[in-house]
Write a protein that holds these residues in place. Structure first.
Motif, PDB file in Angstrom:
ATOM      1  N   SER A 107      35.838  50.816  25.372  1.00  0.00           N
ATOM      2  CA  SER A 107      36.680  51.051  26.227  1.00  0.00           C
ATOM      3  C   SER A 107      38.319  50.717  25.967  1.00  0.00           C
ATOM      4  CB  SER A 107      36.752  50.539  27.712  1.00  0.00           C
ATOM      5  OG  SER A 107      35.173  51.055  28.431  1.00  0.00           O
ATOM      6  N   LEU A 108      38.923  51.405  25.914  1.00  0.00           N
ATOM      7  CA  LEU A 108      40.418  51.211  25.626  1.00  0.00           C
ATOM      8  C   LEU A 108      41.027  50.107  26.392  1.00  0.00           C
ATOM      9  CD1 LEU A 108      41.974  54.801  24.910  1.00  0.00           C
ATOM     10  CD2 LEU A 108      40.776  53.583  23.457  1.00  0.00           C
ATOM     11  N   GLU A 109      41.625  49.327  25.593  1.00  0.00           N
ATOM     12  CA  GLU A 109      42.315  48.190  26.513  1.00  0.00           C
ATOM     13  C   GLU A 109      43.707  48.439  26.874  1.00  0.00           C
ATOM     14  OE1 GLU A 109      42.767  45.119  23.583  1.00  0.00           O
ATOM     15  OE2 GLU A 109      40.662  44.992  23.147  1.00  0.00           O
ATOM     16  N   GLU A 110      44.324  47.715  27.636  1.00  0.00           N
ATOM     17  CA  GLU A 110      45.514  48.086  28.555  1.00  0.00           C
ATOM     18  C   GLU A 110      46.411  48.372  27.436  1.00  0.00           C
ATOM     19  OE1 GLU A 110      48.611  46.072  31.748  1.00  0.00           O
ATOM     20  OE2 GLU A 110      46.627  45.258  31.314  1.00  0.00           O
ATOM     21  N   LYS A 111      46.641  47.720  26.308  1.00  0.00           N
ATOM     22  CA  LYS A 111      47.728  47.845  25.479  1.00  0.00           C
ATOM     23  C   LYS A 111      47.651  49.248  24.897  1.00  0.00           C
ATOM     24  CE  LYS A 111      45.348  45.224  21.591  1.00  0.00           C
ATOM     25  NZ  LYS A 111      44.914  46.597  20.865  1.00  0.00           N
ATOM     26  N   ASP A 112      46.376  49.652  24.482  1.00  0.00           N
ATOM     27  CA  ASP A 112      46.090  50.986  23.958  1.00  0.00           C
ATOM     28  C   ASP A 112      46.341  52.056  24.852  1.00  0.00           C
ATOM     29  OD1 ASP A 112      44.902  49.573  21.533  1.00  0.00           O
ATOM     30  OD2 ASP A 112      42.934  49.514  22.901  1.00  0.00           O
ATOM     31  N   LEU A 113      46.295  52.060  26.179  1.00  0.00           N
ATOM     32  CA  LEU A 113      46.652  52.834  27.277  1.00  0.00           C
ATOM     33  C   LEU A 113      48.070  53.177  27.239  1.00  0.00           C
ATOM     34  CD1 LEU A 113      43.657  52.107  29.865  1.00  0.00           C
ATOM     35  CD2 LEU A 113      43.706  54.131  28.290  1.00  0.00           C
ATOM     36  N   GLY A 132      40.753  53.805  34.202  1.00  0.00           N
ATOM     37  CA  GLY A 132      39.482  53.124  34.030  1.00  0.00           C
ATOM     38  C   GLY A 132      39.039  53.096  32.603  1.00  0.00           C
ATOM     39  N   GLY A 133      40.106  52.957  31.837  1.00  0.00           N
ATOM     40  CA  GLY A 133      40.094  52.904  30.252  1.00  0.00           C
ATOM     41  C   GLY A 133      39.657  54.437  29.588  1.00  0.00           C
ATOM     42  N   ASP A 134      39.932  55.348  30.266  1.00  0.00           N
ATOM     43  CA  ASP A 134      39.597  56.591  29.852  1.00  0.00           C
ATOM     44  C   ASP A 134      40.710  57.474  29.416  1.00  0.00           C
ATOM     45  OD1 ASP A 134      39.085  59.538  29.895  1.00  0.00           O
ATOM     46  OD2 ASP A 134      37.350  59.376  31.117  1.00  0.00           O
ATOM     47  N   ALA A 135      41.061  57.429  28.183  1.00  0.00           N
ATOM     48  CA  ALA A 135      42.396  58.079  27.698  1.00  0.00           C
ATOM     49  C   ALA A 135      42.709  59.611  28.295  1.00  0.00           C
ATOM     50  CB  ALA A 135      42.359  58.094  26.369  1.00  0.00           C
ATOM     51  N   GLU A 175      56.293  51.200  36.339  1.00  0.00           N
ATOM     52  CA  GLU A 175      54.960  50.465  36.707  1.00  0.00           C
ATOM     53  C   GLU A 175      53.931  51.066  36.060  1.00  0.00           C
ATOM     54  OE1 GLU A 175      55.679  47.957  40.850  1.00  0.00           O
ATOM     55  OE2 GLU A 175      55.320  50.144  40.913  1.00  0.00           O
ATOM     56  N   THR A 176      52.859  50.619  35.516  1.00  0.00           N
ATOM     57  CA  THR A 176      51.610  51.223  35.075  1.00  0.00           C
ATOM     58  C   THR A 176      50.391  50.768  35.350  1.00  0.00           C
ATOM     59  OG1 THR A 176      51.453  49.363  33.321  1.00  0.00           O
ATOM     60  CG2 THR A 176      53.002  51.404  32.883  1.00  0.00           C
ATOM     61  N   GLU A 177      50.517  49.955  36.416  1.00  0.00           N
ATOM     62  CA  GLU A 177      48.993  49.317  36.937  1.00  0.00           C
ATOM     63  C   GLU A 177      48.168  50.354  37.557  1.00  0.00           C
ATOM     64  OE1 GLU A 177      46.972  45.749  39.736  1.00  0.00           O
ATOM     65  OE2 GLU A 177      49.293  46.259  39.633  1.00  0.00           O
ATOM     66  N   ALA A 178      48.568  51.234  38.344  1.00  0.00           N
ATOM     67  CA  ALA A 178      48.054  52.314  38.940  1.00  0.00           C
ATOM     68  C   ALA A 178      47.455  53.382  38.083  1.00  0.00           C
ATOM     69  CB  ALA A 178      48.743  53.077  39.967  1.00  0.00           C
ATOM     70  N   LEU A 179      48.101  53.730  36.862  1.00  0.00           N
ATOM     71  CA  LEU A 179      47.955  54.748  36.000  1.00  0.00           C
ATOM     72  C   LEU A 179      46.623  54.068  35.097  1.00  0.00           C
ATOM     73  CD1 LEU A 179      51.162  55.891  34.680  1.00  0.00           C
ATOM     74  CD2 LEU A 179      49.471  57.312  35.654  1.00  0.00           C
ATOM     75  N   ILE A 180      46.746  52.804  34.918  1.00  0.00           N
ATOM     76  CA  ILE A 180      45.786  52.057  33.804  1.00  0.00           C
ATOM     77  C   ILE A 180      44.560  51.951  34.639  1.00  0.00           C
ATOM     78  CG2 ILE A 180      45.205  50.011  32.840  1.00  0.00           C
ATOM     79  CD1 ILE A 180      47.547  51.675  31.535  1.00  0.00           C
ATOM     80  N   ASP A 220      39.173  47.996  40.711  1.00  0.00           N
ATOM     81  CA  ASP A 220      39.177  47.769  39.416  1.00  0.00           C
ATOM     82  C   ASP A 220      37.686  47.719  39.144  1.00  0.00           C
ATOM     83  OD1 ASP A 220      39.303  46.643  36.939  1.00  0.00           O
ATOM     84  OD2 ASP A 220      40.389  44.979  37.544  1.00  0.00           O
ATOM     85  N   LYS A 221      37.191  48.247  38.278  1.00  0.00           N
ATOM     86  CA  LYS A 221      35.601  48.306  38.032  1.00  0.00           C
ATOM     87  C   LYS A 221      35.300  47.377  37.315  1.00  0.00           C
ATOM     88  CE  LYS A 221      35.489  52.465  35.835  1.00  0.00           C
ATOM     89  NZ  LYS A 221      35.007  53.570  35.163  1.00  0.00           N
TER      90      LYS A 221
END
Length: 436
Positions: free
Chosen positions: A152-158, A190-193, A181-186, A245-246
């Protein structure tokens, strides 16, 4: 013209390994897959990983780098006929890459149709799956493929993907976007680009530009910006799930609420918490597994059909997946919530385990030991064993526990109709020995 453009995720799909975000263990400098691609010696492979982590992208990069004919099939809509047609075409041009998405959905016959072509090198197979290939791909085909695991992609990748989209995309790069803000998008992605980029595009298209700030006016800055906040993302995505948050604390809080609601015989609350998990993109297998455990732990012999139904639910949702599996999960959750409850079997095994830990490895009584040899028989193994079916009611009141635990009661039937019936049956056999 705008409506004819492909989605942002497709527009941003990289064509080289250098542009791939994430999966450095596979695509980074000196990695095994990158080396194979650079040398032009790509084996047949299974790419295993969560949705949106780059499986299709890597397959496309391989085809683009090797400049090889590329055939794509989806296991959802393709059959043996489609597989054979693709193989025949590849045979005529003497080489090709066959990409099969969701290969775990192919049955044994469909997978077997690939074996000869893969073994002879007619096609280089690239299968993509979100399921463990050890269970979902037959061993003959699996032995002919390398398995590469995507993470799964990490937050920094997303976040990097979002920045790249704003800088490089032909549409978004023409807009002034302020990502506050990016929390909602991230969290929603769920790590899905793919999900992240398409949600980002939806949000940008849905928000009006903000009015210029006083600082913009004083500095002669470049006009209005589109401001993106968590609140706006949640509203536009219509995800009323409190940033589910899964992998975090809420994942455990909500599954706990779900289990306690079913245990507490409240189907309404059970369905609500189930809906929260579904909307949050929770793994369908995780929910189904919990239902199987719950059916035994909290219902048990009060309603033995509960375990049968939960197990059938687990099988069904694995075959179907979202979104239809929500119906099956709901049916099972409601049934279990509305069922009689008992934790007697759960308590029984825990009590027995406690006895094992306290008393250690007690010897098996001689009369119930197996006696396959003459020596064992001479030592008394099996002596005086009473074969239950030779007695009235198919029952003999002999002792089956080690001497130190003789008469110990581990199973105490629950106070429900089914187990009260079991209590009466056991009492009729054993009398007062176990206090039934």
């Amino acid at each position: 013209m705008k409506n004819t453009l492909p989605p942002l995720a497709e527009r941003m799909r990289p064509e080289t390994l250098d542009d791939l975000v994430g999966q450095d263990h596979l695509a980074g400098k000196g990695s095994i897959l990158r080396t194979a691609i650079e040398q032009g010696k790509v084996p047949s492979m299974i790419l295993w990983g969560p949705p949106g982590t780059g499986k299709t992208t890597i397959a496309n990069i391989i085809a683009h780098t090797l400049q090889a004919p590329f055939f794509t099939l989806s296991a959802i809509s393709s059959g043996v006929k489609d597989v054979r047609e693709a193989i025949d075409t590849a045979r005529q041009i003497q080489k090709g890459i066959l990409f099969i998405d969701e290969i775990h959905r192919f049955n044994k016959g469909q997978q077997d149709a690939l074996l000869g072509a893969v073994e002879k090198g007619i096609v280089t197979l690239i299968g993509a799956t979100t399921e463990n290939p050890s269970f979902e791909v037959n061993s003959a085909l699996l032995s002919r493929c390398q398995v590469y695991v995507l993470k799964s992609l990490e937050e920094k990748d997303l976040i990097r993907l979002l920045r790249l989209a704003m800088e490089r995309d032909e549409v978004l790069s023409q807009k002034k976007i302020e990502l506050q803000e990016t929390e909602a998008l991230i969290n929603i992605s769920g790590g899905d680009a793919r999900k992240l980029l398409n949600l980002f595009e939806l949000v940008v298209d849905s928000l009006p530009p903000a009015l210029p700030t006083s600082r913009d006016k004083l500095s002669g800055g470049g006009g209005e910006a589109i401001l993106i906040t968590d609140e706006q993302v949640m509203s536009i995505a219509q995800q009323r799930i409190a940033l589910y948050d899964k992998k975090g604390e809420q994942h455990y809080d909500i599954i706990s609420a779900f289990i306690k609601s079913v245990r507490g015989s409240d189907p309404n609350a059970a369905v609500y918490w189930l809906a929260r998990m579904i909307e949050g993109g929770e793994d369908v297998k995780f929910i189904a597994r919990r239902l199987v455990i719950l059916a035994s732990e909290d219902i048990g012999n009060a309603n033995p059909t509960a375990l049968v139904m939960a197990n059938a639910t687990f099988d069904a949702v694995n075959k179907i997946g979202y979104p239809e599996s929500r119906i099956i999960l709901s049916q099972c959750a409601v049934y279990l919530a509305a069922s009689a409850k008992s934790n007697a079997s759960y308590m029984a095994i825990d009590a027995a385990l406690a006895a094992v830990r306290q008393h250690g490895d007690l010897p098996v009584p001689l009369h119930i030991r197996n006696a396959p040899t003459k020596l064992m028989k001479n030592m008394g193994y099996g002596k005086d064993y009473q074969y239950a079916h030779s007695y009235e009611k198919n029952f003999s009141a002999q002792e089956y526990l080690p001497a130190e635990l003789a008469g110990s009661k581990f199973y105490d039937p629950g106070r429900n109709a089914r187990e009260e019936e079991l209590r009466r049956f056991l009492k009729g056999l054993w009398g007062e020995k176990y206090g039934y």
